[in-house]
Scaffold this motif. Structure first.
Motif, PDB file in Angstrom:
ATOM      1  N   THR A  38       3.758   7.135   5.106  1.00 49.70           N
ATOM      2  CA  THR A  38       2.940   7.142   3.897  1.00 49.70           C
ATOM      3  C   THR A  38       1.460   7.105   4.210  1.00 49.70           C
ATOM      4  OG1 THR A  38       3.078   4.746   3.781  1.00 49.70           O
ATOM      5  CG2 THR A  38       4.722   5.999   2.543  1.00 49.70           C
ATOM      6  N   ALA A  39       1.071   6.497   5.335  1.00 45.28           N
ATOM      7  CA  ALA A  39      -0.343   6.414   5.653  1.00 45.28           C
ATOM      8  C   ALA A  39      -0.843   7.706   6.266  1.00 45.28           C
ATOM      9  CB  ALA A  39      -0.593   5.245   6.618  1.00 45.28           C
ATOM     10  N   GLN A  40      -0.160   8.170   7.333  1.00 41.26           N
ATOM     11  CA  GLN A  40      -0.526   9.434   7.958  1.00 41.26           C
ATOM     12  C   GLN A  40       0.751  10.070   8.473  1.00 41.26           C
ATOM     13  OE1 GLN A  40      -3.397   8.638  11.001  1.00 41.26           O
ATOM     14  NE2 GLN A  40      -5.125   8.949   9.635  1.00 41.26           N
ATOM     15  N   ALA A  43      -5.355   3.988   7.334  1.00 40.59           N
ATOM     16  CA  ALA A  43      -5.649   4.653   8.598  1.00 40.59           C
ATOM     17  C   ALA A  43      -6.519   3.777   9.488  1.00 40.59           C
ATOM     18  CB  ALA A  43      -6.332   5.990   8.326  1.00 40.59           C
ATOM     19  N   LEU A  83       0.475   4.192  -2.835  1.00 38.88           N
ATOM     20  CA  LEU A  83       0.276   5.636  -2.618  1.00 38.88           C
ATOM     21  C   LEU A  83       1.308   6.452  -3.374  1.00 38.88           C
ATOM     22  CD1 LEU A  83      -0.556   5.749   1.195  1.00 38.88           C
ATOM     23  CD2 LEU A  83      -2.125   6.006  -0.728  1.00 38.88           C
ATOM     24  N   THR A  90      -5.684   5.255   1.343  1.00 33.63           N
ATOM     25  CA  THR A  90      -5.315   6.040   2.527  1.00 33.63           C
ATOM     26  C   THR A  90      -6.245   5.758   3.693  1.00 33.63           C
ATOM     27  OG1 THR A  90      -4.445   7.796   1.104  1.00 33.63           O
ATOM     28  CG2 THR A  90      -4.931   8.367   3.386  1.00 33.63           C
ATOM     29  N   ARG A  91      -7.545   5.699   3.423  1.00 35.15           N
ATOM     30  CA  ARG A  91      -8.497   5.447   4.511  1.00 35.15           C
ATOM     31  C   ARG A  91      -8.369   4.027   5.046  1.00 35.15           C
ATOM     32  NH1 ARG A  91     -11.649   8.715   0.964  1.00 35.15           N
ATOM     33  NH2 ARG A  91     -12.565   6.879  -0.033  1.00 35.15           N
ATOM     34  N   ARG A 135      -6.572   6.607  -4.493  1.00 39.39           N
ATOM     35  CA  ARG A 135      -5.644   6.998  -3.436  1.00 39.39           C
ATOM     36  C   ARG A 135      -6.383   7.229  -2.124  1.00 39.39           C
ATOM     37  NH1 ARG A 135      -2.977  10.334  -0.369  1.00 39.39           N
ATOM     38  NH2 ARG A 135      -0.683  10.407  -0.463  1.00 39.39           N
ATOM     39  N   TYR A 191       0.809  -1.209   0.000  1.00 36.93           N
ATOM     40  CA  TYR A 191       0.000   0.000   0.000  1.00 36.93           C
ATOM     41  C   TYR A 191       0.847   1.265   0.000  1.00 36.93           C
ATOM     42  CZ  TYR A 191      -4.073  -2.900   0.605  1.00 36.93           C
ATOM     43  OH  TYR A 191      -5.057  -3.826   0.397  1.00 36.93           O
ATOM     44  N   ASP A 192       2.019   1.229   0.639  1.00 39.49           N
ATOM     45  CA  ASP A 192       2.879   2.412   0.610  1.00 39.49           C
ATOM     46  C   ASP A 192       3.340   2.700  -0.812  1.00 39.49           C
ATOM     47  OD1 ASP A 192       2.548   2.494   3.292  1.00 39.49           O
ATOM     48  OD2 ASP A 192       4.485   1.594   3.798  1.00 39.49           O
ATOM     49  N   ASP A 236       0.536   9.186  -6.308  1.00 46.04           N
ATOM     50  CA  ASP A 236       1.071  10.553  -6.225  1.00 46.04           C
ATOM     51  C   ASP A 236       1.789  10.938  -7.515  1.00 46.04           C
ATOM     52  OD1 ASP A 236       0.085  10.926  -3.688  1.00 46.04           O
ATOM     53  OD2 ASP A 236       1.929  10.306  -2.677  1.00 46.04           O
TER      54      ASP A 236
END
Length: 503
Positions: free
Chosen positions: A458-460, A436, A408, A432-433, A428, A404-405, A412
C-alpha cells in the motif's frame, strides 16, 4: 444596541401605525358623540351610567388599535445588527511563511528566533481552531509545506520538523512566497492572509510587483528578533519591505498580543472581502421579538368582558420564569426541533459530543464524533455510507488511529467515486509520502536484523519494509520515526524542487 445603525427594513409597513391611531381617534370620537346625543345632561351622565362587567379598562377598540400598531412595527422589520453567518467567525484562511535563513538561529529571542516563530505558529493554529492554516517556508527558494488545513495535529507535525538546514540555497525569496500563497489561497475563494515571519528582507521591487498582482491577498509581516545587534536583523529593510508590500508590520513579543494582532487583521480582511462579494450588507430582522407582546395582547382580547386580570398574568409570569431552565429548554427543543436539528445547533456551538448523541444522519453523526475525538464512533457512522465524502472521512479517521494502509484504501475509494477531488488527492499524497519516509527511516536506522520481512504494497508497490514482530517495540520505533520522517521528507522534497528550478 447600536442606535446609529437602527433602521427599518420595510418602512412602508409603518403606515399601519398611522392607520391604528386614526382608527382609535375615530372610535373614541364616535363613543363621545354617542354620549352627547343621548339627551342627558353631561354633568348627570356619569351618575346615570351603569357599569357592567367588562365596561371598565381597555376596550376592544383600544386593544385592536394597539395590536395593529405593534404588528405594523414588527412587520416593518426593526434592525440594528448585521446578519452574518456564524461560520464566518474565526474561519479566515491564513498561510504562514516562515523564514529559514541562517540568521533565524540567533538566540536573542529565546530559545531561538526560529523556535519562537514555530511556537507562535502552533499557538496560532490552536487559537484559530476550525479555521484553515497553511505553511510555507522560504530562504533562497520558497516551498509549500502544507496547504491550508484545519487539522492541528498534522500542522504541528510539520512545524516541529522545520529547521534552517532544510533549504540549501541562501537568500530570502519573499516574492516566491507571495506567489505560492496566492496560488493556494485562490482555491479557498475567500479573502486570505499571508503572514511572513522573518528577521530580514530582500530587495523591495520584486515584492512590490508580486504583492500588487496578488488579488484579495493581505500580507502581514511579523519581525522576529530583538534588534540589529544580534543575528543581523535589519529593521530598516523590514520597514521598507512593509511599505513595498503595503503590509502592517508587527514585532514578535511572545505574548497573546501577537495572536490577537494576527487573527484580528486576518478576520477583518476576510469579512471585507466577503462583504464586497456579497453586495449590500444584510441585517438581522428583530421584529420577531414583538411576537411575544402581540401574543399576550391577542390572549387578553379573547377574555370575557375584555377585563385585564393583572394578578393572573403576574402569577403566570412567575411560574413561567421560575421553571428550571435546562428542563424547559429540553422540552422546547423536543417540541420544535428534530434530533438532527438539535445536533446541528450543538455542532455549531462546538459541543461535538452532544451533537454526536443527537444526530441520526450518519454523515453528520460521524462528523461530530470525529470532531469530538471519538474515532471509533466516527468510523462506525461513516461506514454506513458509500459517498466520496464518507470515504474521505473514513481515511482521515484511519489516519488518526494510525492505520495508514486502510486510510489509503479509503482515499482510493473516494477518488474512484469522485475523480480528481482535491482534498482526497492532497491527504492521500501526504499519507503516501509519510509512509515512504518512514520506510526509508526504518531501513536506514535499524541496527538489529529484523525478525521477518513484510511486503508493504500500500505504501509503495514492490518495495519491502522491515517491521518488528514485537508490537510494543514496533510502535515505539514507529512513533519515533514519525517525528523524524517529516524533516527528511521535506529536505529531500525541497532539494528536488530547487534542482528543478536551476537552469
Amino acid at each position: 444596541m447600536d442606535l446609529s445603525a437602527f433602521h427599518f427594513l420595510r418602512p412602508w409597513c409603518l403606515l399601519g401605525v398611522a392607520l391604528a391611531i386614526a382608527l382609535w381617534v375615530a372610535g373614541r370620537a364616535q363613543r363621545g358623540a354617542a354620549g352627547r346625543d343621548s339627551g342627558i345632561a353631561p354633568e348627570l351622565l356619569p351618575y346615570l351610567t351603569l357599569h357592567t362587567a367588562g365596561s371598565r379598562g381597555p376596550r376592544p377598540l383600544d386593544l385592536a388599535a394597539l395590536l395593529l400598531a405593534l404588528g405594523s412595527v414588527a412587520a416593518a422589520g426593526p434592525a440594528w445588527q448585521r446578519d452574518e453567518p456564524d461560520f464566518l467567525d474565526n474561519v479566515a484562511p491564513l498561510v504562514v511563511a516562515v523564514d529559514l535563513s541562517r540568521t533565524m538561529e540567533a538566540t536573542d529571542v529565546p530559545p531561538s528566533r526560529l523556535e519562537a516563530a514555530k511556537r507562535t505558529v502552533r499557538d496560532l493554529a490552536a487559537r484559530r481552531a476550525g479555521a484553515k492554516t497553511g505553511l510555507i517556508v522560504y530562504a533562497g527558494g520558497s516551498h509549500l509545506v502544507l496547504p491550508p488545513t484545519d487539522d492541528q495535529d498534522l500542522l504541528d507535525l510539520f512545524v516541529q520538523a522545520l529547521s534552517t538546514d532544510l533549504i540549501d540555497r541562501d537568500g530570502r525569496d519573499v516574492a516566491g512566497a507571495i506567489d505560492l500563497a496566492s496560488q493556494v489561497l485562490a482555491a479557498e475563494r475567500a479573502g486570505g492572509t499571508l503572514l511572513l515571519m522573518t528577521d530580514g528582507a530582500p530587495a523591495p521591487d520584486p515584492v512590490r510587483e508580486r504583492a500588487q498582482a496578488a488579488r484579495n491577498l493581505q500580507i502581514l509581516i511579523m519581525a522576529v528578533g530583538g534588534g540589529e545587534a544580534q543575528g543581523g536583523m535589519d529593521v530598516p529593510a523590514l520597514r521598507e519591505l512593509a511599505r513595498a508590500a503595503d503590509a502592517p508590520l508587527g514585532s514578535l513579543t511572545a505574548t497573546p498580543d501577537d495572536l490577537d494582532w494576527i487573527t484580528l487583521h486576518a478576520q477583518q480582511h476576510f469579512e471585507s472581502v466577503q462583504d464586497a462579494a456579497a453586495g449590500p450588507p444584510r441585517w438581522k430582522d428583530a421584529g420577531y421579538w414583538l411576537c411575544w407582546p402581540l401574543a399576550l395582547l391577542a390572549l387578553l382580547a379573547l377574555r370575557r368582558g375584555w377585563r385585564v386580570t393583572w394578578q393572573a398574568c403576574l402569577v403566570a409570569g412567575v411560574f413561567a420564569f421560575a421553571a428550571p431552565q435546562e428542563v424547559r429548554a429540553g422540552r422546547l427543543a423536543d417540541a420544535f426541533l428534530t434530533p438532527d436539528q438539535q445536533g446541528r445547533l450543538a455542532f455549531e456551538r462546538g459541543d461535538f459530543s452532544a451533537a454526536a448523541g443527537h444526530f441520526h444522519d450518519p454523515y453528520w453523526k460521524g462528523r461530530a464524533a470525529y470532531a469530538a475525538g471519538d474515532y471509533a464512533a466516527a468510523l462506525a457512522a461513516f461506514s454506513r455510507l458509500a459517498s466520496p465524502e464518507a470515504y474521505f472521512y473514513i481515511g482521515n479517521t484511519q489516519v488518526r488511529q494510525h492505520r495508514y494502509d486502510a486510510a489509503l484504501a479509503a482515499y482510493d475509494r473516494a477518488l474512484a467515486l469522485k475523480p480528481g477531488w482535491q482534498p482526497a488527492v492532497v491527504n492521500r499524497g501526504i499519507v503516501t509520502r509519510l509512509l515512504a519516509a518512514m520506510s526509508q527511516e526504518q531501513q536506514g536506522d535499524q541496527s538489529e536484523p529484523p525478525d521477518r520481512t513484510v511486503a508493504d504494497k500500500t505504501a509503495q508497490a514492490g518495495q519491502l519494509a522491515q517491521v518488528r514482530v514485537q508490537q510494543a517495540a514496533s510502535e515505539d520505533i514507529w512513533l519515533r520515526n514519525l517525528s523524524l520522517s517529516p524533516a527528511r521528507f521535506l529536505r529531500g522534497k525541497f532539494a528536488v524542487q530547487d534542482a528543478g528550478e536551476r537552469p
